[in-house]
Design a protein around this motif. Structure first.
Motif, short mmCIF file in Angstrom:
data_model
loop_
_atom_site.label_atom_id
_atom_site.label_comp_id
_atom_site.label_asym_id
_atom_site.label_seq_id
_atom_site.Cartn_x
_atom_site.Cartn_y
_atom_site.Cartn_z
N GLY A 1 -4.42 3.79 7.48
CA GLY A 1 -5.05 2.30 6.32
C GLY A 1 -3.86 1.47 6.15
O GLY A 1 -4.28 0.18 6.14
N HIS B 1 -3.11 5.17 0.04
CA HIS B 1 -4.07 6.18 0.78
C HIS B 1 -3.34 7.51 1.26
O HIS B 1 -2.13 8.45 0.54
N VAL C 1 0.84 -1.01 0.09
CA VAL C 1 -0.40 0.13 0.22
C VAL C 1 1.13 1.04 -0.35
O VAL C 1 2.36 0.98 0.25
N TYR D 1 -2.05 -2.11 -3.98
CA TYR D 1 -2.71 -2.26 -3.76
C TYR D 1 -4.21 -1.63 -3.54
O TYR D 1 -4.96 -1.16 -4.53
N ALA D 2 -3.92 -0.73 -2.66
CA ALA D 2 -4.36 0.72 -2.09
C ALA D 2 -3.30 1.44 -2.23
O ALA D 2 -1.80 2.00 -1.91
N LEU E 1 -0.44 2.26 -8.78
CA LEU E 1 -1.58 1.36 -8.36
C LEU E 1 -2.53 1.25 -9.82
O LEU E 1 -2.81 -0.06 -9.63
#
Ligand code: T3D
Length: 256
Positions: free
Chosen positions: A195, A187, A127, A184-185, A178
């Motif tokens: 997160g 923030h 992330v 994956y994610a 991304l």
């Protein structure tokens, strides 16, 4: 004992945070730091959490090899032995992270370059903060990808993109990472820690043995479909006998 100055590990129930602590150099890795990181990972292995989050202090995640070390060697007239450096530290680090008996999340808080990308990709899930960027910096200094990047990156983003990024050295933004599946994610910068923590808490509610079996199945390359079907059978055969499976299936049946 691991040097508190370069690496910190904090625990909170089933979750541990491992932080690179060399913010003024964007967490570039000196030999001492790589050895401390290896030591910290061995401490985690000896008493594993359910989820380990690896991140960096300050505005960088990790910019790979500390080039100052190489400058000093070259200025002394030495020829750096990069094969030995990889064998003793970088390869050991990637092997250590990928074989930990816990799940791993890389929380990429800022720039990741060179072997720093290898550290991130060695984790199960990546992330990132919206301001993070990724640079395959190897080519700019006349090197090829190392720290597992030549294996891990094409598996995440495909061979064509991995090769173009490696050859060009172009940085990619967190948004692009991304979009390409490297991350994956995303923030917002100030929300990255929360997160990553929320994801870790959710993962820690699952069955670790099932999660590790899933990781082993998905990460293994080079098997035929038929061989993989046998591996899936073997994993499921064991997991179907666990209390976790039994309790979750029975509670599904008891839903109101
Ligand atoms: O050697 C072996 O054992 C083989 C293994 C090789 C694997 C590798 O990792 S090769 C790749 C090595 N890494 C790089 O080539 C990246 C070098 N860094 C950069 O190109 C830039 O720092 C970045 C593009 C990543 C970030 O740029 P920016 O403008 O945001 O920050 P900055 O001002 O360059 O960096 C801040 C400070 O950190 C700065 O020091 P200063 O001027 O404030 O005293 C900079 O020199 C230092 N720093 C950042 N990365 C490294 C570093 N110092 C030493 N080594 C670094 N890798």
């Amino acid at each position: 004992m691991v040097s508190e100055a370069l690496i910190s590990v904090e625990r909170e129930n089933d979750i541990a945070w491992l932080r690179l602590q060399r913010a003024d150099r964007l967490n570039a890795l000196t030999t001492e730091m790589r050895l401390d990181l290896l030591g910290a990972l061995e401490e985690v292995r000896a008493s594993p959490p359910h989820v380990l989050i690896i991140t960096g202090a300050g505005r960088g995640f990790c910019t790979g090899q500390d080039l100052g070390e190489r400058v000093s060697q070259l200025e002394r007239g030495e020829v750096p032995n990069l094969g030995d450096s990889l064998d003793r530290t970088y390869n050991a680090l990637i092997r250590s992270i990928t074989s930990l008996p816990c799940l791993t999340i890389a929380a990429v808080n800022g720039v990741a370059a060179g072997a720093g990308i290898g550290l991130a990709l060695a984790c199960d899930i990546v992330v990132a903060a919206r301001s993070a960027r990724f640079m395959l910096a190897f080519g700019k200094i006349g090197l090829a990808p190392d720290a597992g990047v030549s294996w891990l990156l094409p598996r995440r983003i495909g061979e064509a993109r991995a090769l173009a990024l490696t050859l060009s050295g172009d940085p990619i933004t967190a948004d692009q990472a991304l979009d390409w599946g490297l991350v994956y994610a995303l923030h917002e910068d100030e929300a990255l820690g929360a997160g990553a923590h929320t994801l870790a808490v959710a993962l820690a509610e699952g069955s670790l043995s099932a999660q590790l079996a899933a990781r082993a199945l998905i990460r293994q390359p080079g098997r035929s479909l038929s061989e993989q079907l046998d591996k899936e059978r073997d994993a499921q055969d064991g997991l179907g006998r666990t209390d976790f499976f039994r309790e979750r299936v029975l509670s599904f049946a008891r839903r109101s």
